[in-house]
Design a protein around this motif. Structure first.
Motif, PDB file in Angstrom:
ATOM      1  N   ASN A 162       3.909   5.307  -1.605  1.00  0.00           N
ATOM      2  CA  ASN A 162       2.753   4.451  -1.380  1.00  0.00           C
ATOM      3  C   ASN A 162       2.547   4.176   0.113  1.00  0.00           C
ATOM      4  OD1 ASN A 162       0.573   2.758  -2.038  1.00  0.00           O
ATOM      5  ND2 ASN A 162       1.908   0.964  -2.084  1.00  0.00           N
ATOM      6  N   SER A 163       3.620   3.943   0.832  1.00  0.00           N
ATOM      7  CA  SER A 163       3.532   3.683   2.267  1.00  0.00           C
ATOM      8  C   SER A 163       3.000   4.902   3.018  1.00  0.00           C
ATOM      9  CB  SER A 163       4.904   3.303   2.820  1.00  0.00           C
ATOM     10  OG  SER A 163       5.394   2.151   2.181  1.00  0.00           O
ATOM     11  N   TRP A 169      -0.734   5.310   2.461  1.00  0.00           N
ATOM     12  CA  TRP A 169      -1.490   4.426   3.349  1.00  0.00           C
ATOM     13  C   TRP A 169      -1.604   5.050   4.743  1.00  0.00           C
ATOM     14  CZ3 TRP A 169      -3.079  -0.957   3.439  1.00  0.00           C
ATOM     15  CH2 TRP A 169      -3.124  -1.555   2.177  1.00  0.00           C
TER      16      TRP A 169
END
Length: 104
Positions: free
Chosen positions: A30-31, A34
């Motif tokens: 997820n990081s 982003w």
């Protein structure tokens, strides 16, 4: 329409910088989404905006949006300092970006 694309590019840069912070705190898919999603979209929309906005103006406004937006995101989401000097200098960067838009 190019100025809208430039604003979107600036927003993408803010998302990318927030991705860097997320990676520093927790390394997850997820990081990285982003980070990559933010910067890739930022560069795509910046290149579209630069088809009609001069490079020097587009780059200065784009970095200004990214700088001010990232600083505000740090204040809002990460409880960073709101010292009056910090707010003053953030305001100066913002006014410079707005000034470039007004004379372009």
């Amino acid at each position: 329409m190019s100025w809208v694309f430039l604003l979107i590019a600036g927003a993408g840069e803010i998302v990318g910088v927030m991705g860097i912070n997320k990676i520093n705190n927790e390394k997850s898919i997820n990081s990285f989404v982003w980070l990559l999603g933010g910067f890739i979209s930022s560069f795509i929309f910046l290149s579209i905006a630069m088809q009609t906005i001069p490079m020097s103006t587009a780059y200065a406004v784009w970095t200004g949006i990214g700088t001010v937006g990232s600083a505000l995101a740090g204040i809002i989401f990460y409880k960073e300092s709101t010292d009056w000097r910090r707010v003053l200098f953030i305001s100066m960067v913002l006014s410079a970006a707005v000034g470039l838009k007004l004379i372009s």
